[in-house]
Design an enzyme around this catalytic site. Structure first.
Site, PDB file in Angstrom:
ATOM      1  N   VAL A  37      38.745  31.376  34.575  1.00  0.00           N
ATOM      2  CA  VAL A  37      37.445  31.628  35.187  1.00  0.00           C
ATOM      3  C   VAL A  37      37.598  32.617  36.336  1.00  0.00           C
ATOM      4  O   VAL A  37      38.406  32.392  37.251  1.00  0.00           O
ATOM      5  CB  VAL A  37      36.826  30.323  35.719  1.00  0.00           C
ATOM      6  CG1 VAL A  37      35.462  30.589  36.343  1.00  0.00           C
ATOM      7  CG2 VAL A  37      36.723  29.279  34.607  1.00  0.00           C
ATOM      8  N   SER A  38      36.869  33.722  36.301  1.00  0.00           N
ATOM      9  CA  SER A  38      36.856  34.699  37.380  1.00  0.00           C
ATOM     10  C   SER A  38      38.277  35.170  37.695  1.00  0.00           C
ATOM     11  O   SER A  38      38.935  35.749  36.835  1.00  0.00           O
ATOM     12  CB  SER A  38      36.166  34.082  38.604  1.00  0.00           C
ATOM     13  OG  SER A  38      35.924  35.049  39.600  1.00  0.00           O
ATOM     14  N   TRP A  39      38.781  34.924  38.910  1.00  0.00           N
ATOM     15  CA  TRP A  39      40.166  35.281  39.260  1.00  0.00           C
ATOM     16  C   TRP A  39      41.139  34.699  38.242  1.00  0.00           C
ATOM     17  O   TRP A  39      42.090  35.363  37.817  1.00  0.00           O
ATOM     18  CB  TRP A  39      40.476  34.757  40.662  1.00  0.00           C
ATOM     19  CG  TRP A  39      41.832  35.068  41.209  1.00  0.00           C
ATOM     20  CD1 TRP A  39      42.170  36.136  41.997  1.00  0.00           C
ATOM     21  CD2 TRP A  39      43.032  34.310  41.036  1.00  0.00           C
ATOM     22  NE1 TRP A  39      43.508  36.084  42.320  1.00  0.00           N
ATOM     23  CE2 TRP A  39      44.060  34.972  41.747  1.00  0.00           C
ATOM     24  CE3 TRP A  39      43.344  33.130  40.360  1.00  0.00           C
ATOM     25  CZ2 TRP A  39      45.372  34.504  41.809  1.00  0.00           C
ATOM     26  CZ3 TRP A  39      44.643  32.653  40.394  1.00  0.00           C
ATOM     27  CH2 TRP A  39      45.642  33.335  41.114  1.00  0.00           C
TER      28      TRP A  39
END
Length: 283
Positions: A114-116
């Site tokens: 997720v994301s990073w």
């Protein structure tokens, strides 16, 4: 970050419903690891969380998984994991995660980021083509070479203040995350209650880890079936980045969720349903 793979004695443990969390040593790095119980006949799902996020923020999503075993750990210096002794790169986190997976006794896993954490998931899949069966990328990009988000929202991400100043988080969440946090402010309070802080060192090391990192040179070499999930109203990682990933990864498809950056938090049931459909029912 040490590359030794010996797993040490548990120093703490806790259980909540179908999720068991404990601190464990992987080499000389103490990690807070949470395991959501599920079907042992299928590969478990290894989840890499977003920057500064402790595993408890993903708890609604973990609980929404119907029968998928899932593994998540706090990054060094985040939540219950000790601060790292030195800066690290995505390749180092991927190696650390592979050693954890091996010590947990798994020879094949599915991976989500997720994301990073999506950058770490891409690196993991690249390093471990046989270990990683399927790949899920949520609200993420190819790294440093990406279509940037809104400048003001990105500037807010330069500090971990939102993780220790809950009033600050409540104020800026609609601006940086968009979607449901903007349309339904009551969701912010529930999210804030699950935050347990990120050390300054841990957060800075996470920021530094991605400086100059990009997956663009080798995305075409990924052979895992890949599901890309993107929010329609994402101030941090615009939807266009999902189109880039879907175009470059050979066996990938893009699905758009009508929400913001943290749809895994604001729409845990829908997100879990889409991911499990991809992991379990699609061949």
């Amino acid at each position: 970050m040490n590359d030794r793979s010996a797993i040490g004695m548990d120093v703490a443990a806790g259980r909540s419903g179908d999720i068991e969390a404990r601190t464990t040593l992987v080499g000389d790095q103490q990690l807070m690891v949470a395991v959501k119980r599920g079907d042992e006949s299928r590969p478990p799902l290894l989840l890499f969380n977003g920057i500064g996020a402790n595993w408890e923020l993903a708890k609604p999503f973990l609980e929404a998984l119907s029968d998928t075993k899932a593994i998540i750990f706090d990054m060094p210096g985040i939540g219950g994991s000790s601060s790292p002794r030195r800066p690290y790169r995505p390749s180092g986190v991927a190696r650390l995660a592979a050693r954890l997976v091996a010590d947990l006794g798994h020879q094949e896993i599915d991976v989500a980021g997720v994301s990073w954490g999506g950058g770490i998931a891409q690196e993991f899949a690249h390093q471990n083509p046989r270990l990683c069966r399927r790949l899920v990328l949520a609200a993420t990009s190819p790294g440093a070479i990406m279509i940037p988000g809104r400048p003001r929202a990105l500037l807010r991400m330069a500090t971990p203040r939102r993780y220790w100043d809950k009033a600050h988080m409540t104020k800026i969440a609609p601006e940086i995350y968009g979607g449901s946090f903007k349309n339904d402010p009551s969701m912010i309070g529930r999210h804030v209650e699950g935050m347990f802080g990120a050390s300054s060192v841990g957060y800075v090391y996470q920021l530094l880890a991605m400086v100059g990192w990009t997956s663009l040179p080798w995305l075409r070499s990924l052979r895992q079936p890949t599901l890309i999930l993107m929010g329609r109203d994402d101030p941090l990682v615009p939807l266009a980045n999902g189109h880039v990933l879907a175009r470059l990864i050979p066996n990938a498809r893009l699905e758009v969720i009508d929400d913001g950056h943290l749809f895994i938090v604001t729409r845990p049931v829908e997100t879990a349903r889409r991911i499990e459909r991809f992991l379990v029912h699609e061949r």
